[in-house]
Design a protein around this motif. Structure first.
Motif, PDB file in Angstrom:
ATOM      1  N   ILE A  18      17.927  55.889 -29.926  1.00 10.76           N
ATOM      2  CA  ILE A  18      18.945  56.023 -30.983  1.00 10.76           C
ATOM      3  C   ILE A  18      18.295  56.636 -32.214  1.00 10.76           C
ATOM      4  O   ILE A  18      17.189  56.245 -32.590  1.00 10.76           O
ATOM      5  N   ASP A 164      27.168  61.047 -35.010  1.00 10.77           N
ATOM      6  CA  ASP A 164      28.253  60.546 -34.154  1.00 10.77           C
ATOM      7  C   ASP A 164      28.956  59.359 -34.809  1.00 10.77           C
ATOM      8  O   ASP A 164      30.158  59.170 -34.667  1.00 10.77           O
ATOM      9  N   ILE A 165      28.139  58.542 -35.481  1.00 12.17           N
ATOM     10  CA  ILE A 165      28.636  57.281 -36.039  1.00 12.17           C
ATOM     11  C   ILE A 165      28.269  57.215 -37.515  1.00 12.17           C
ATOM     12  O   ILE A 165      27.124  57.524 -37.878  1.00 12.17           O
ATOM     13  N   GLN A 187      33.755  62.052 -35.147  1.00 17.26           N
ATOM     14  CA  GLN A 187      32.895  60.985 -35.670  1.00 17.26           C
ATOM     15  C   GLN A 187      33.664  59.671 -35.708  1.00 17.26           C
ATOM     16  O   GLN A 187      34.869  59.667 -35.960  1.00 17.26           O
ATOM     17  N   THR A 188      32.936  58.577 -35.462  1.00 18.07           N
ATOM     18  CA  THR A 188      33.553  57.247 -35.567  1.00 18.07           C
ATOM     19  C   THR A 188      32.964  56.534 -36.777  1.00 18.07           C
ATOM     20  O   THR A 188      31.746  56.544 -36.969  1.00 18.07           O
ATOM     21  N   PHE A 267      25.494  51.190 -28.345  1.00 17.34           N
ATOM     22  CA  PHE A 267      25.599  52.655 -28.449  1.00 17.34           C
ATOM     23  C   PHE A 267      24.866  53.296 -27.285  1.00 17.34           C
ATOM     24  O   PHE A 267      23.817  52.809 -26.857  1.00 17.34           O
ATOM     25  N   LYS A 268      25.403  54.417 -26.803  1.00 16.79           N
ATOM     26  CA  LYS A 268      24.697  55.060 -25.691  1.00 16.79           C
ATOM     27  C   LYS A 268      23.487  55.840 -26.198  1.00 16.79           C
ATOM     28  O   LYS A 268      23.424  56.244 -27.369  1.00 16.79           O
ATOM     29  N   LYS A 269      22.538  56.001 -25.293  1.00 13.30           N
ATOM     30  CA  LYS A 269      21.302  56.710 -25.601  1.00 13.30           C
ATOM     31  C   LYS A 269      21.612  58.087 -26.209  1.00 13.30           C
ATOM     32  O   LYS A 269      22.532  58.764 -25.757  1.00 13.30           O
ATOM     33  N   THR A 271      22.676  58.580 -29.296  1.00 14.85           N
ATOM     34  CA  THR A 271      23.636  58.478 -30.404  1.00 14.85           C
ATOM     35  C   THR A 271      22.931  58.680 -31.747  1.00 14.85           C
ATOM     36  O   THR A 271      21.850  58.140 -31.987  1.00 14.85           O
ATOM     37  N   LYS A 272      23.573  59.479 -32.608  1.00 13.63           N
ATOM     38  CA  LYS A 272      23.027  59.713 -33.952  1.00 13.63           C
ATOM     39  C   LYS A 272      23.859  58.928 -34.960  1.00 13.63           C
ATOM     40  O   LYS A 272      25.069  59.153 -35.094  1.00 13.63           O
ATOM     41  N   ILE A 273      23.209  58.032 -35.656  1.00 12.35           N
ATOM     42  CA  ILE A 273      23.915  57.113 -36.558  1.00 12.35           C
ATOM     43  C   ILE A 273      23.492  57.368 -38.005  1.00 12.35           C
ATOM     44  O   ILE A 273      22.307  57.519 -38.295  1.00 12.35           O
TER      45      ILE A 273
END
Ligand SMILES: *Cc1c(COP(=O)(O)O)cnc(C)c1O
Length: 300
Positions: A18, A164-165, A187-188, A267-269, A271-273
């Motif tokens: 992540i 992504d998040i 984006q979430t 979160f899936k591998k 994922t950019k937060i």
């Protein structure tokens, strides 16, 4: 104003694949920190446009919003009045670092009982305030209104589209609503409430124009301003590991929750937060007084 996104290096993030960045809104201003700066910006412009020379707002004894309003008012040459919850503070506010700071920046206080404080938005209460203080520009408790949400929209910028998040703490939800309105459809936005309350979703919907958001309600630690020794220790450890200071009312709960979700493979591998550091660090010295009374470890 755009602030830096700081990359976080922690073994957990490598292990889970992540990437985590922190938007350092806490660095915007030493006293008007983070989301409170964003929330006040267009409200102050509006007060000036209306030629109103006084800002009046509400808050508790440790309120970041009270401190920020006092400091922003001083900078912008506006008078400020703080309606403060708790009559018992009348002779004692000097021992409270937040109120002391606000007073040093020119805020005039009006202490009210908890019972009256609950009625603070009632027309008769506001009428009595106008009679006592003259005309003022009213900013709600926590600073959230349409113009505040507009200001919080500016937390995100063109460089943030690859995340992504987007994560943030939630008090009234004004900050989250701004982020929701700024986020792209892919984006979430995840909100981590610092308090208990089913009302939050509806409050956020009043201002949010998109649907790509969720609340993660498992990390309030019992409610607003409630916390545990575990959370306080987490805040201290996080600072040692990342050099990023947090506090246990808002940002500590966000990062505790976020890292816990990452450890549980939420979160899936890949994922950019992006996590928003909403500030609030002025509250640490007041918090240490409370921690000492509870025999809990001090924040550094
Ligand atoms: C006030 C505050 C919040 C809550 O923001 P809302 O817009 O009310 O949800 C979050 N973090 C910090 C540090 C704050 O001071």
């Amino acid at each position: 104003m755009n602030v830096a996104n700081q990359k976080i290096d922690l073994p957990l993030l490598d292990e889970k694949g992540i990437s985590l960045f922190v938007k350092r809104e806490d660095t915007i201003h030493p006293l008007i920190s983070g989301n409170k700066y964003r929330k006040l910006k267009y409200n102050i412009q509006e007060a000036k446009k209306k030629s109103v020379s006084t800002l009046l707002t509400f808050g508790g004894a440790y309120s970041n919003h009270i401190a920020a309003t006092a400091c922003a008012g001083k900078e912008q040459e506006l008078k400020t009045i703080g309606v403060i919850r708790g009559e018992e503070l009348v002779g004692k506010w000097r021992a409270n670092p937040t109120l002391k700071l606000a007073k040093e920046h020119g805020m005039r206080f009006h202490f009210v009982s908890r019972e009256n404080y609950r009625k603070k938005e009632a027309p008769e209460f506001l009428k009595a305030l106008k009679k006592k203080f003259g005309d003022f520009y009213l900013i709600p408790e926590g600073g959230t209104n349409e113009l505040a949400v507009k200001g919080c929209k500016e937390i995100l910028n063109a460089k943030d589209v690859n995340f992504d998040i987007i994560c943030s703490c939630v008090g009234t939800g004004g900050t989250l609503a701004g982020l929701i309105n700024a986020a792209r459809p892919n984006q979430t936005v995840l909100g981590f409430p610092a308090l208990k309350g089913d009302f939050l979703k509806n409050d956020i919907r009043k201002f949010a124009q998109n649907e790509n958001w969720e609340l993660i309600s498992d990390y309030h630690f019992g409610g607003y301003a409630k916390f545990t020794a575990e959370l306080v220790n987490f805040v201290s450890d996080f600072k040692v590991q990342t050099e990023i200071p947090l506090e246990p009312i808002y940002t500590g709960k966000l990062f505790y929750g976020l890292l816990d979700l990452i450890s549980k493979d939420y979160f899936k591998k890949g994922t950019k937060i992006l996590a928003i550091h909403s500030g609030g660090l002025q509250g640490i010295s007041g918090m240490n007084i409370v921690l000492k009374e509870k025999n809990l470890p001090q924040l550094k």
